[in-house]
Design an enzyme around this catalytic site. Sequence first.
Site, PDB file in Angstrom:
ATOM      1  N   CYS A  33       0.922  -1.177  -0.010  1.00 39.76           N
ATOM      2  CA  CYS A  33      -0.016  -0.082  -0.050  1.00 39.76           C
ATOM      3  C   CYS A  33       0.712   1.201   0.076  1.00 39.76           C
ATOM      4  O   CYS A  33       0.563   2.328  -0.226  1.00 39.76           O
ATOM      5  CB  CYS A  33      -0.943  -0.206   1.141  1.00 39.76           C
ATOM      6  SG  CYS A  33      -0.093   0.044   2.796  1.00 39.76           S
ATOM      7  N   ASP A  35       2.221   2.739   2.347  1.00 40.21           N
ATOM      8  CA  ASP A  35       2.142   3.276   3.867  1.00 40.21           C
ATOM      9  C   ASP A  35       3.562   3.290   4.690  1.00 40.21           C
ATOM     10  O   ASP A  35       4.019   2.143   4.635  1.00 40.21           O
ATOM     11  CB  ASP A  35       0.986   2.860   4.538  1.00 40.21           C
ATOM     12  CG  ASP A  35      -0.264   3.196   3.983  1.00 40.21           C
ATOM     13  OD1 ASP A  35      -0.262   3.943   3.113  1.00 40.21           O
ATOM     14  OD2 ASP A  35      -1.482   2.799   4.442  1.00 40.21           O
ATOM     15  N   CYS A  60      -2.864   4.860   6.493  1.00 37.82           N
ATOM     16  CA  CYS A  60      -4.369   4.777   6.315  1.00 37.82           C
ATOM     17  C   CYS A  60      -4.821   4.758   7.884  1.00 37.82           C
ATOM     18  O   CYS A  60      -4.109   4.663   8.934  1.00 37.82           O
ATOM     19  CB  CYS A  60      -4.874   3.323   6.007  1.00 37.82           C
ATOM     20  SG  CYS A  60      -4.480   1.962   6.878  1.00 37.82           S
ATOM     21  N   CYS A 104      -2.026  -3.719   8.362  1.00 36.16           N
ATOM     22  CA  CYS A 104      -1.915  -2.420   8.797  1.00 36.16           C
ATOM     23  C   CYS A 104      -1.190  -2.424  10.376  1.00 36.16           C
ATOM     24  O   CYS A 104      -0.419  -1.551  10.811  1.00 36.16           O
ATOM     25  CB  CYS A 104      -2.863  -1.356   8.810  1.00 36.16           C
ATOM     26  SG  CYS A 104      -3.818  -1.419   7.460  1.00 36.16           S
TER      27      CYS A 104
END
Length: 141
Positions: A33, A35, A60, A104
């Site tokens: 992603c 991130d 996120c 995450c």
Amino acid sequence: MYSEKVMDHFSNPRNVGEIENASGMGTVGNAKCGDIMRMYLDIDEDTKIIKDCKFKTFGCGAAVATSSMATELVKGKTIYEALEVTNKAVMEALDGLPPVKVHCSVLAEEAIHAALWDYAKKNNIQIDGLKEPKADIGDEE
Ligand code: FES
């Protein structure tokens, strides 16, 4: 979809920021992603207790919420106990995450490990069970 605790830590994240001259710092990223998360630790030299922990996340909402909770969980723990703050422990503390967001929380765990690794390396000590982070993308060495 998100628990109240996730929403709380997302809208009102704890311990956002930097620690100057941190005892340890780790930056990790998720290739999928894109991130990025950076964790700072302030560690007491004698007791090895994490006195302060701050983070910055370019990621996120779930990444923000998990890092926030992770900082709360490691504060007051020793560097050895901090290894118990796994992504599972962080998720449990947040009353769960949707399956697509589990990765995450892994970022939060990896960032803590990377910061602990940095500390151990700087101080020439070994933390049993701590592995070299695979994804430390820190740029301040
Ligand atoms: Fe990348 Fe959450 S989507 S950390």
